[in-house]
Write a protein that holds these residues in place. Structure first.
Motif, PDB file in Angstrom:
ATOM      1  N   THR A   1       0.843  -1.190   0.000  1.00 28.53           N
ATOM      2  CA  THR A   1       0.000   0.000   0.000  1.00 28.53           C
ATOM      3  C   THR A   1       0.877   1.238   0.000  1.00 28.53           C
ATOM      4  O   THR A   1       1.899   1.282   0.699  1.00 28.53           O
ATOM      5  CB  THR A   1      -0.945   0.040   1.214  1.00 28.53           C
ATOM      6  N   GLY A   2       0.507   2.220  -0.773  1.00 26.93           N
ATOM      7  CA  GLY A   2       1.242   3.481  -0.771  1.00 26.93           C
ATOM      8  C   GLY A   2       0.814   4.417   0.335  1.00 26.93           C
ATOM      9  O   GLY A   2       1.408   5.488   0.522  1.00 26.93           O
ATOM     10  N   TYR A   3      -0.209   4.017   1.105  1.00 23.20           N
ATOM     11  CA  TYR A   3      -0.732   4.906   2.137  1.00 23.20           C
ATOM     12  C   TYR A   3       0.259   5.141   3.280  1.00 23.20           C
ATOM     13  O   TYR A   3       0.200   6.178   3.952  1.00 23.20           O
ATOM     14  CB  TYR A   3      -2.050   4.361   2.690  1.00 23.20           C
ATOM     15  N   ALA A   4       1.146   4.170   3.519  1.00 23.96           N
ATOM     16  CA  ALA A   4       2.081   4.343   4.636  1.00 23.96           C
ATOM     17  C   ALA A   4       3.040   5.506   4.390  1.00 23.96           C
ATOM     18  O   ALA A   4       3.208   6.386   5.248  1.00 23.96           O
ATOM     19  CB  ALA A   4       2.850   3.050   4.874  1.00 23.96           C
ATOM     20  N   TRP A   5       3.687   5.535   3.218  1.00 22.06           N
ATOM     21  CA  TRP A   5       4.559   6.675   2.924  1.00 22.06           C
ATOM     22  C   TRP A   5       3.754   7.960   2.766  1.00 22.06           C
ATOM     23  O   TRP A   5       4.239   9.049   3.052  1.00 22.06           O
ATOM     24  CB  TRP A   5       5.405   6.410   1.679  1.00 22.06           C
ATOM     25  N   GLU A   6       2.505   7.835   2.312  1.00 20.59           N
ATOM     26  CA  GLU A   6       1.637   9.012   2.232  1.00 20.59           C
ATOM     27  C   GLU A   6       1.393   9.596   3.621  1.00 20.59           C
ATOM     28  O   GLU A   6       1.460  10.813   3.824  1.00 20.59           O
ATOM     29  CB  GLU A   6       0.313   8.631   1.571  1.00 20.59           C
ATOM     30  N   ALA A   7       1.118   8.730   4.595  1.00 22.91           N
ATOM     31  CA  ALA A   7       0.961   9.207   5.974  1.00 22.91           C
ATOM     32  C   ALA A   7       2.252   9.820   6.488  1.00 22.91           C
ATOM     33  O   ALA A   7       2.240  10.805   7.234  1.00 22.91           O
ATOM     34  CB  ALA A   7       0.522   8.062   6.878  1.00 22.91           C
ATOM     35  N   MET A   8       3.373   9.236   6.080  1.00 23.65           N
ATOM     36  CA  MET A   8       4.670   9.768   6.506  1.00 23.65           C
ATOM     37  C   MET A   8       4.920  11.162   5.938  1.00 23.65           C
ATOM     38  O   MET A   8       5.631  11.964   6.547  1.00 23.65           O
ATOM     39  CB  MET A   8       5.778   8.808   6.098  1.00 23.65           C
ATOM     40  N   GLN A   9       4.340  11.471   4.766  1.00 23.41           N
ATOM     41  CA  GLN A   9       4.493  12.835   4.247  1.00 23.41           C
ATOM     42  C   GLN A   9       3.998  13.846   5.281  1.00 23.41           C
ATOM     43  O   GLN A   9       4.694  14.820   5.603  1.00 23.41           O
ATOM     44  CB  GLN A   9       3.721  13.017   2.939  1.00 23.41           C
ATOM     45  N   GLY A  10       2.799  13.625   5.779  1.00 24.22           N
ATOM     46  CA  GLY A  10       2.271  14.534   6.788  1.00 24.22           C
ATOM     47  C   GLY A  10       3.054  14.468   8.079  1.00 24.22           C
ATOM     48  O   GLY A  10       3.310  15.500   8.727  1.00 24.22           O
ATOM     49  N   ALA A  11       3.454  13.261   8.480  1.00 24.19           N
ATOM     50  CA  ALA A  11       4.157  13.096   9.754  1.00 24.19           C
ATOM     51  C   ALA A  11       5.539  13.724   9.727  1.00 24.19           C
ATOM     52  O   ALA A  11       5.957  14.379  10.691  1.00 24.19           O
ATOM     53  CB  ALA A  11       4.262  11.607  10.096  1.00 24.19           C
ATOM     54  N   VAL A  12       6.272  13.541   8.626  1.00 27.47           N
ATOM     55  CA  VAL A  12       7.611  14.129   8.522  1.00 27.47           C
ATOM     56  C   VAL A  12       7.517  15.653   8.534  1.00 27.47           C
ATOM     57  O   VAL A  12       8.289  16.331   9.235  1.00 27.47           O
ATOM     58  CB  VAL A  12       8.333  13.623   7.257  1.00 27.47           C
ATOM     59  N   ALA A  13       6.579  16.200   7.774  1.00 26.88           N
ATOM     60  CA  ALA A  13       6.416  17.657   7.767  1.00 26.88           C
ATOM     61  C   ALA A  13       6.017  18.163   9.147  1.00 26.88           C
ATOM     62  O   ALA A  13       6.537  19.181   9.632  1.00 26.88           O
ATOM     63  CB  ALA A  13       5.361  18.061   6.732  1.00 26.88           C
ATOM     64  N   GLN A  14       5.094  17.458   9.798  1.00 28.00           N
ATOM     65  CA  GLN A  14       4.641  17.869  11.122  1.00 28.00           C
ATOM     66  C   GLN A  14       5.774  17.789  12.144  1.00 28.00           C
ATOM     67  O   GLN A  14       5.962  18.713  12.950  1.00 28.00           O
ATOM     68  CB  GLN A  14       3.482  16.965  11.562  1.00 28.00           C
ATOM     69  N   ALA A  15       6.538  16.708  12.086  1.00 28.98           N
ATOM     70  CA  ALA A  15       7.663  16.551  13.013  1.00 28.98           C
ATOM     71  C   ALA A  15       8.674  17.680  12.841  1.00 28.98           C
ATOM     72  O   ALA A  15       9.191  18.224  13.823  1.00 28.98           O
ATOM     73  CB  ALA A  15       8.333  15.196  12.794  1.00 28.98           C
ATOM     74  N   GLU A  16       8.941  18.045  11.588  1.00 32.36           N
ATOM     75  CA  GLU A  16       9.939  19.091  11.332  1.00 32.36           C
ATOM     76  C   GLU A  16       9.452  20.461  11.802  1.00 32.36           C
ATOM     77  O   GLU A  16      10.197  21.223  12.429  1.00 32.36           O
ATOM     78  CB  GLU A  16      10.293  19.116   9.847  1.00 32.36           C
ATOM     79  N   ILE A  17       8.198  20.786  11.493  1.00 28.91           N
ATOM     80  CA  ILE A  17       7.659  22.091  11.908  1.00 28.91           C
ATOM     81  C   ILE A  17       7.636  22.203  13.429  1.00 28.91           C
ATOM     82  O   ILE A  17       8.040  23.226  14.001  1.00 28.91           O
ATOM     83  CB  ILE A  17       6.264  22.304  11.311  1.00 28.91           C
ATOM     84  N   LEU A  18       7.163  21.163  14.091  1.00 29.35           N
ATOM     85  CA  LEU A  18       7.108  21.179  15.556  1.00 29.35           C
ATOM     86  C   LEU A  18       8.506  21.183  16.161  1.00 29.35           C
ATOM     87  O   LEU A  18       8.748  21.840  17.185  1.00 29.35           O
ATOM     88  CB  LEU A  18       6.310  19.981  16.062  1.00 29.35           C
ATOM     89  N   PHE A  19       9.430  20.464  15.550  1.00 27.11           N
ATOM     90  CA  PHE A  19      10.816  20.445  16.025  1.00 27.11           C
ATOM     91  C   PHE A  19      11.420  21.843  15.988  1.00 27.11           C
ATOM     92  O   PHE A  19      12.053  22.303  16.951  1.00 27.11           O
ATOM     93  CB  PHE A  19      11.641  19.484  15.172  1.00 27.11           C
ATOM     94  N   ARG A  20      11.205  22.529  14.891  1.00 24.54           N
ATOM     95  CA  ARG A  20      11.747  23.884  14.766  1.00 24.54           C
ATOM     96  C   ARG A  20      11.061  24.844  15.745  1.00 24.54           C
ATOM     97  O   ARG A  20      11.638  25.861  16.126  1.00 24.54           O
ATOM     98  CB  ARG A  20      11.592  24.385  13.336  1.00 24.54           C
ATOM     99  N   ALA A  21       9.856  24.485  16.172  1.00 26.23           N
ATOM    100  CA  ALA A  21       9.133  25.309  17.152  1.00 26.23           C
ATOM    101  C   ALA A  21       9.500  24.947  18.584  1.00 26.23           C
ATOM    102  O   ALA A  21       8.957  25.544  19.526  1.00 26.23           O
ATOM    103  CB  ALA A  21       7.634  25.156  16.947  1.00 26.23           C
ATOM    104  N   GLY A  22      10.399  23.972  18.762  1.00 27.49           N
ATOM    105  CA  GLY A  22      10.909  23.677  20.096  1.00 27.49           C
ATOM    106  C   GLY A  22      10.513  22.352  20.694  1.00 27.49           C
ATOM    107  O   GLY A  22      10.885  22.070  21.845  1.00 27.49           O
TER     108      GLY A  22
END
Length: 341
Positions: free
Chosen positions: A240-261
């Motif tokens: 299923t391609g949905y796993a990497w698709e979910a990771m798109q949102g998760a990676v972006a979210q992790a990075e934005i939150l990481f930069r926010a502290g």
């Protein structure tokens, strides 16, 4: 542009190269027409095209790129594209974040304060506005423990940082922490009835915990609510391609939150690393199906994962294809540990 930067700071951009495969691909994308900005079309590339122009403006200072970005932001701010046919929590979650990042990159607040006021008003509205599918951006993150929720969370995080709304930001971070596996942070997701991919169906998590096995197979790091989109648990898994698709949102979210502290990359025993490693393992478990490796619009993800973990977690190549939400990380997030070639 903010000093820290929602996605990257001006200081970081200043030292990035204006040559090489990654820059050439970014510049080529920035020199294309944006298309029609919309929050309703979940497959629209206008958002990442806008982000490309904003990145090139931040690097070169060429005013025409900023003008194009402002025109796109004006449509998002002053027309209700989120009400158009097809709009739902997933589409707004995929599309919105790149526009927020673009506004930050061109320092909209300083360069066009009138439009910035309009854009902020739209962001505030979208935090709780009921979309045509009956969901809000917030409820999509808090209810859907899969690609819907991770994309919504990334856009929420970007909007919260841009608005300086610490209440929304802290809530968004808590929900993400819960998705990664800390049920004390948040556990009110609406999981699908098929819980077969969960390590412990009685205590479901967005990412299976460290050391998880099922029927003797290693499912540590699996994303159960996206893996079941291929099929109920079986080994080897149905692709299923949905796993990497979910990771798109998760990676972006992790990075934005990481930069926010927030220490997102270490939460729950490096859950983001374990999730990526699970998918990489599947390419060896099922060698006839190399599709388990990130391809096409998932190729931007390895660059961030490898940078944040200081090792080659996932094979990375350049140039990348931008994702449904962000992209161009082979330029913005390259490091010595990022590439395997």
């Amino acid at each position: 542009m903010s000093t820290i930067g929602i996605w990257i700071s001006q200081a970081e951009i200043t030292v990035l190269p204006a040559s090489g495969n990654a820059w050439s691909a970014l510049l080529s994308r920035a020199n294309q027409a944006i298309g029609t900005p919309t929050l309703a079309d979940q497959n629209s590339s206008a958002n990442v095209n806008t982000m490309a122009k904003a990145l090139v403006f931040a690097k070169t200072g060429t005013a025409s790129y900023r003008t194009d970005v402002e025109a796109a932001l004006s449509i998002i701010a002053n027309t209700n594209t989120e009400d158009d046919t097809g709009s739902r929590g997933l589409s707004v979650g995929r599309e919105l974040g790149a526009y927020v990042i673009a506004a930050d990159l061109i320092d909209l607040q300083t360069n066009n304060p009138t439009l910035d006021t309009q854009f902020r008003a739209k962001l505030n509205l979208l935090l709780t506005k009921v979309l045509p599918d009956g969901r809000t951006l917030t409820s999509t993150q808090e209810d859907r423990p899969n690609n819907w929720g991770t994309h919504a969370g990334a856009s929420l995080a970007a909007a919260a940082v841009y608005l300086g709304n610490t209440t929304v930001l802290n809530r968004c971070a808590a929900v993400f922490h819960g998705w990664l596996g800390d049920r004390t942070a948040y556990a009110s997701f609406g999981y699908d009835s098929d819980l077969s991919w969960h390590f412990n169906p009685a205590l479901p998590r967005g990412v299976n915990p460290l050391g998880s096995t099922k029927s003797g197979h290693n499912i540590d790091g699996a994303l159960p609510d996206d893996m079941r989109r291929g099929a109920s648990f079986t080994w080897p898994p149905v692709y299923t391609g949905y796993a990497w698709e979910a990771m798109q949102g998760a990676v972006a979210q992790a990075e934005i939150l990481f930069r926010a502290g927030f220490p997102t990359w270490t939460w729950e025993n490096n859950a983001m690393r374990r999730a990526a490693e699970f998918l990489v393992r599947l390419a060896t478990v099922d060698p006839a199906n190399s599709a388990w490796n990130p391809a096409s619009d998932d190729t931007w993800q390895p660059w961030i994962l490898n940078k944040r973990y200081g090792a080659v977690i996932v094979s990375a190549s350049s140039p990348t294809t931008p994702g449904k939400n962000v992209g161009f990380t082979d330029w913005t997030h390259a490091s010595a540990a990022s590439s395997s070639n």
